[in-house]
Scaffold this motif. Structure first.
Motif, PDB file in Angstrom:
ATOM      1  N   CYS A 115     -94.771 -46.235  90.427  1.00 51.52           N
ATOM      2  CA  CYS A 115     -94.111 -45.172  89.651  1.00 51.52           C
ATOM      3  C   CYS A 115     -93.544 -44.080  90.549  1.00 51.52           C
ATOM      4  O   CYS A 115     -92.400 -43.655  90.386  1.00 51.52           O
ATOM      5  N   ASP A 116     -94.352 -43.607  91.510  1.00 54.49           N
ATOM      6  CA  ASP A 116     -93.916 -42.501  92.370  1.00 54.49           C
ATOM      7  C   ASP A 116     -92.870 -42.960  93.386  1.00 54.49           C
ATOM      8  O   ASP A 116     -92.098 -42.137  93.889  1.00 54.49           O
ATOM      9  N   GLY A 117     -92.893 -44.256  93.702  1.00 52.17           N
ATOM     10  CA  GLY A 117     -91.975 -44.783  94.710  1.00 52.17           C
ATOM     11  C   GLY A 117     -90.700 -45.302  94.074  1.00 52.17           C
ATOM     12  O   GLY A 117     -89.833 -44.518  93.666  1.00 52.17           O
ATOM     13  N   VAL A 119     -89.640 -46.495  91.219  1.00 48.73           N
ATOM     14  CA  VAL A 119     -89.110 -46.082  89.908  1.00 48.73           C
ATOM     15  C   VAL A 119     -88.527 -44.671  89.983  1.00 48.73           C
ATOM     16  O   VAL A 119     -87.396 -44.420  89.567  1.00 48.73           O
ATOM     17  N   ARG A 120     -89.312 -43.754  90.557  1.00 49.78           N
ATOM     18  CA  ARG A 120     -88.838 -42.371  90.618  1.00 49.78           C
ATOM     19  C   ARG A 120     -87.559 -42.254  91.456  1.00 49.78           C
ATOM     20  O   ARG A 120     -86.598 -41.602  91.061  1.00 49.78           O
ATOM     21  N   ILE A 121     -87.565 -42.939  92.611  1.00 52.68           N
ATOM     22  CA  ILE A 121     -86.410 -42.828  93.513  1.00 52.68           C
ATOM     23  C   ILE A 121     -85.174 -43.482  92.892  1.00 52.68           C
ATOM     24  O   ILE A 121     -84.071 -42.937  92.925  1.00 52.68           O
ATOM     25  N   MET A 126     -79.917 -43.245  89.963  1.00 55.99           N
ATOM     26  CA  MET A 126     -79.162 -43.611  88.763  1.00 55.99           C
ATOM     27  C   MET A 126     -78.670 -42.358  88.048  1.00 55.99           C
ATOM     28  O   MET A 126     -77.654 -42.374  87.372  1.00 55.99           O
ATOM     29  N   GLY A 127     -79.406 -41.236  88.233  1.00 49.05           N
ATOM     30  CA  GLY A 127     -79.036 -39.968  87.595  1.00 49.05           C
ATOM     31  C   GLY A 127     -77.815 -39.311  88.224  1.00 49.05           C
ATOM     32  O   GLY A 127     -77.338 -38.293  87.730  1.00 49.05           O
ATOM     33  N   LEU A 128     -77.313 -39.891  89.314  1.00 46.19           N
ATOM     34  CA  LEU A 128     -76.110 -39.323  89.943  1.00 46.19           C
ATOM     35  C   LEU A 128     -74.844 -40.082  89.526  1.00 46.19           C
ATOM     36  O   LEU A 128     -73.737 -39.665  89.814  1.00 46.19           O
ATOM     37  N   LEU A 139     -75.082 -46.964  82.626  1.00 44.50           N
ATOM     38  CA  LEU A 139     -76.051 -47.591  83.545  1.00 44.50           C
ATOM     39  C   LEU A 139     -77.332 -46.767  83.636  1.00 44.50           C
ATOM     40  O   LEU A 139     -78.429 -47.303  83.719  1.00 44.50           O
ATOM     41  N   GLU A 140     -77.183 -45.441  83.596  1.00 40.78           N
ATOM     42  CA  GLU A 140     -78.353 -44.559  83.656  1.00 40.78           C
ATOM     43  C   GLU A 140     -79.244 -44.802  82.427  1.00 40.78           C
ATOM     44  O   GLU A 140     -80.459 -44.948  82.542  1.00 40.78           O
ATOM     45  N   HIS A 141     -78.620 -44.882  81.268  1.00 42.67           N
ATOM     46  CA  HIS A 141     -79.405 -45.111  80.040  1.00 42.67           C
ATOM     47  C   HIS A 141     -80.097 -46.471  80.077  1.00 42.67           C
ATOM     48  O   HIS A 141     -81.243 -46.616  79.683  1.00 42.67           O
ATOM     49  N   ARG A 142     -79.367 -47.486  80.569  1.00 43.96           N
ATOM     50  CA  ARG A 142     -79.967 -48.830  80.673  1.00 43.96           C
ATOM     51  C   ARG A 142     -81.157 -48.803  81.641  1.00 43.96           C
ATOM     52  O   ARG A 142     -82.174 -49.448  81.414  1.00 43.96           O
ATOM     53  N   ALA A 143     -80.991 -48.057  82.722  1.00 46.71           N
ATOM     54  CA  ALA A 143     -82.051 -48.013  83.748  1.00 46.71           C
ATOM     55  C   ALA A 143     -83.353 -47.504  83.130  1.00 46.71           C
ATOM     56  O   ALA A 143     -84.434 -48.040  83.400  1.00 46.71           O
ATOM     57  N   VAL A 144     -83.252 -46.481  82.290  1.00 43.32           N
ATOM     58  CA  VAL A 144     -84.451 -45.949  81.644  1.00 43.32           C
ATOM     59  C   VAL A 144     -85.086 -47.036  80.777  1.00 43.32           C
ATOM     60  O   VAL A 144     -86.298 -47.273  80.817  1.00 43.32           O
ATOM     61  N   ASP A 145     -84.247 -47.744  80.017  1.00 38.18           N
ATOM     62  CA  ASP A 145     -84.781 -48.766  79.117  1.00 38.18           C
ATOM     63  C   ASP A 145     -85.454 -49.918  79.885  1.00 38.18           C
ATOM     64  O   ASP A 145     -86.507 -50.412  79.488  1.00 38.18           O
ATOM     65  N   ASP A 175     -88.144 -31.697  75.078  1.00 37.75           N
ATOM     66  CA  ASP A 175     -87.977 -32.547  76.263  1.00 37.75           C
ATOM     67  C   ASP A 175     -87.669 -33.984  75.825  1.00 37.75           C
ATOM     68  O   ASP A 175     -88.498 -34.628  75.187  1.00 37.75           O
ATOM     69  N   PRO A 176     -86.467 -34.496  76.152  1.00 37.61           N
ATOM     70  CA  PRO A 176     -86.102 -35.833  75.662  1.00 37.61           C
ATOM     71  C   PRO A 176     -86.610 -36.973  76.565  1.00 37.61           C
ATOM     72  O   PRO A 176     -86.435 -38.140  76.241  1.00 37.61           O
ATOM     73  N   TYR A 177     -87.195 -36.603  77.716  1.00 35.34           N
ATOM     74  CA  TYR A 177     -87.500 -37.646  78.708  1.00 35.34           C
ATOM     75  C   TYR A 177     -88.677 -38.496  78.274  1.00 35.34           C
ATOM     76  O   TYR A 177     -89.782 -38.018  78.070  1.00 35.34           O
ATOM     77  N   ILE A 178     -88.397 -39.794  78.200  1.00 31.69           N
ATOM     78  CA  ILE A 178     -89.358 -40.723  77.606  1.00 31.69           C
ATOM     79  C   ILE A 178     -90.298 -41.336  78.652  1.00 31.69           C
ATOM     80  O   ILE A 178     -91.468 -41.601  78.386  1.00 31.69           O
ATOM     81  N   LEU A 179     -89.754 -41.532  79.876  1.00 30.99           N
ATOM     82  CA  LEU A 179     -90.528 -42.283  80.888  1.00 30.99           C
ATOM     83  C   LEU A 179     -91.765 -41.555  81.426  1.00 30.99           C
ATOM     84  O   LEU A 179     -92.829 -42.169  81.543  1.00 30.99           O
ATOM     85  N   ARG A 221     -99.571 -32.958  79.544  1.00 31.03           N
ATOM     86  CA  ARG A 221     -98.261 -32.484  79.137  1.00 31.03           C
ATOM     87  C   ARG A 221     -97.297 -32.795  80.258  1.00 31.03           C
ATOM     88  O   ARG A 221     -97.605 -32.541  81.436  1.00 31.03           O
ATOM     89  N   SER A 222     -96.143 -33.345  79.895  1.00 28.14           N
ATOM     90  CA  SER A 222     -95.123 -33.619  80.885  1.00 28.14           C
ATOM     91  C   SER A 222     -93.912 -32.765  80.533  1.00 28.14           C
ATOM     92  O   SER A 222     -93.605 -32.597  79.350  1.00 28.14           O
ATOM     93  N   ALA A 223     -93.234 -32.209  81.528  1.00 33.65           N
ATOM     94  CA  ALA A 223     -92.035 -31.413  81.243  1.00 33.65           C
ATOM     95  C   ALA A 223     -90.909 -31.769  82.200  1.00 33.65           C
ATOM     96  O   ALA A 223     -91.015 -31.567  83.409  1.00 33.65           O
ATOM     97  N   GLY A 224     -89.835 -32.318  81.636  1.00 36.58           N
ATOM     98  CA  GLY A 224     -88.629 -32.590  82.414  1.00 36.58           C
ATOM     99  C   GLY A 224     -87.642 -31.443  82.245  1.00 36.58           C
ATOM    100  O   GLY A 224     -86.596 -31.409  82.876  1.00 36.58           O
ATOM    101  N   ILE A 225     -87.964 -30.512  81.342  1.00 34.67           N
ATOM    102  CA  ILE A 225     -87.096 -29.351  81.118  1.00 34.67           C
ATOM    103  C   ILE A 225     -87.909 -28.089  81.408  1.00 34.67           C
ATOM    104  O   ILE A 225     -89.141 -28.117  81.346  1.00 34.67           O
ATOM    105  N   SER A 226     -87.203 -26.992  81.692  1.00 36.64           N
ATOM    106  CA  SER A 226     -87.932 -25.756  82.010  1.00 36.64           C
ATOM    107  C   SER A 226     -88.162 -24.937  80.743  1.00 36.64           C
ATOM    108  O   SER A 226     -87.613 -25.246  79.679  1.00 36.64           O
TER     109      SER A 226
END
Ligand code: B12
Length: 290
Positions: A115-117, A119-121, A126-128, A139-145, A175-179, A221-226
């Motif tokens: 996960c930390d290696g 997947v995260r990287i 993919m987020g760029l 492609l970014e959306h597919r990557a999450v799925d 926060d919409p981040y599912i992963l 609790r996970s937060a992808g947003i501030s």
């Protein structure tokens, strides 16, 4: 495909390229937990077979016999390089990307490291892609799925421990981040918790209701947003007043939390990675005995 929950010694032997009698020996000397059918035949739970293969480092030659896709041609050692994963995701090779992650797990790579290696990287990269246009966004959306599917496949190989200490959690409101939250739940399940994921965008009232309902020993609790600081402080205060049993440890993580907005002390633990989480979670579990 229908996934069998139990394997015969013969099938487990075939899966790892060894004889049925080796499997019987492992079962008889207690290294491999086997049950008996009404007819007296040994049978091995799929999750137990996966545990045994990962811990002993046996090579899984026929993953299909355990209900996983064949991994031929994937290669790349136990932990896939993030580059290889990005390559598969960019080429829309969903099956290849999934196989890399699942076979790394089956090969014994620690789940937190996967996960930390890679997947995260890979997701960071993919987020760029949105800069390249709408195709990049797709492609970014597919990557999450695809990562989600791989995590679910891995989750299916981890035993359901109904009577284990409970951990419950989800992403902060808005926060919409599912992963990240799914990842947290699978890592906690792998460590030995009964991990209940509430998913993305979970309001405070729901997380607190879950804390009453399931009497967890750990809440995450996970937060992808501030901006979640104030609600988190309220949650921490409320969790301290829970009547029943022991006050749960409150674990928070994700790029949205800045350390300055978090309450100091009071059982709130700011962690930065799945590896830190796994270490912390093991220490919590050790207080509850085997
Ligand atoms: C997929 C994605 C989306 C998807 C989410 C789909 C979904 N349902 O999950 C969608 C399309 C919805 C989206 C939307 C947006 N996104 Co976006 N997104 C991403 C992307 C590519 C991946 C996110 C992800 O899942 N990462 C994988 C996780 C596992 O990684 P992680 O969060 O770092 O988690 C690790 C650690 O932080 C830690 N951790 C995380 N949580 C927890 C919890 C605990 C308890 C613990 C212990 C540890 C822990 O462990 C994890 C593993 O190591 C990221 C890129 C990136 N760098 O991650 C951009 C990214 C986060 N998004 C970004 C942006 C700008 C947006 C939008 C504003 C775009 C827009 N203009 O609309 C919106 C905002 C949405 C909102 N409402 O706030 C930026 C954020 C920039 C910033 N710093 O603010 C990023 C960084 C992309 C970029 N480079 O520009 N996004």
């Amino acid at each position: 495909m229908e996934v069998a929950e139990y394997l015969s010694p013969r099938d487990l032997g075939r899966a790892v390229g060894l004889s049925e009698s080796s499997v019987r020996r492992w079962a008889d000397d207690g290294r491999l937990r086997a049950e008996r059918t009404a007819g007296g035949h040994r049978r091995i739970a799929r999750a137990e077979a996966v545990r045994f293969i990962r811990e002993t480092g046996l090579e899984l030659l026929r993953p299909d016999l355990l209900g996983f896709p064949q991994t031929e041609g994937v290669g790349g050692g136990p932990l896939p390089a993030a580059d290889a994963l990005v390559g598969a995701l960019r080429a829309s090779d969903s099956a290849g990307a999934r196989r890399m992650l699942v076979s790394a797990f089956l090969d014994g790579a620690p789940l937190a490291e996967i996960c930390d290696g890679p997947v995260r990287i890979a997701l960071r990269e993919m987020g760029l892609l949105w800069r390249d246009g709408p195709e990049g966004i797709a492609l970014e959306h597919r990557a999450v799925d695809v990562c989600l599917q791989a995590l679910m496949e891995i989750r299916s190989a981890i035993p359901d421990r109904r009577s284990a200490p409970v951990a419950v959690g989800g992403a902060v409101e808005g926060d919409p981040y599912i992963l990240p939250s799914i990842m947290t739940s699978v890592v906690l399940a792998d460590v030995g918790f009964r991990a209940l994921n509430l998913g993305p965008h979970v309001p405070s009232v729901a997380i607190l209701a879950a804390a009453e309902l399931y009497a967890p020993v750990l809440v995450w609790r996970s937060a992808g947003i501030s901006g979640a600081g104030p609600s988190l402080r309220r949650e921490a205060r409320h969790l301290r007043t829970l009547a029943q049993g022991r006050r749960p440890d409150f674990v928070v993580g994700g790029p949205g939390f800045s350390t300055s907005e978090l309450p100091r002390g009071g059982g709130v633990h700011r962690l930065h990675s799945m590896a830190e989480l796994a270490g912390f979670a093991r220490a919590v579990l050790s207080q509850f005995g085997p």
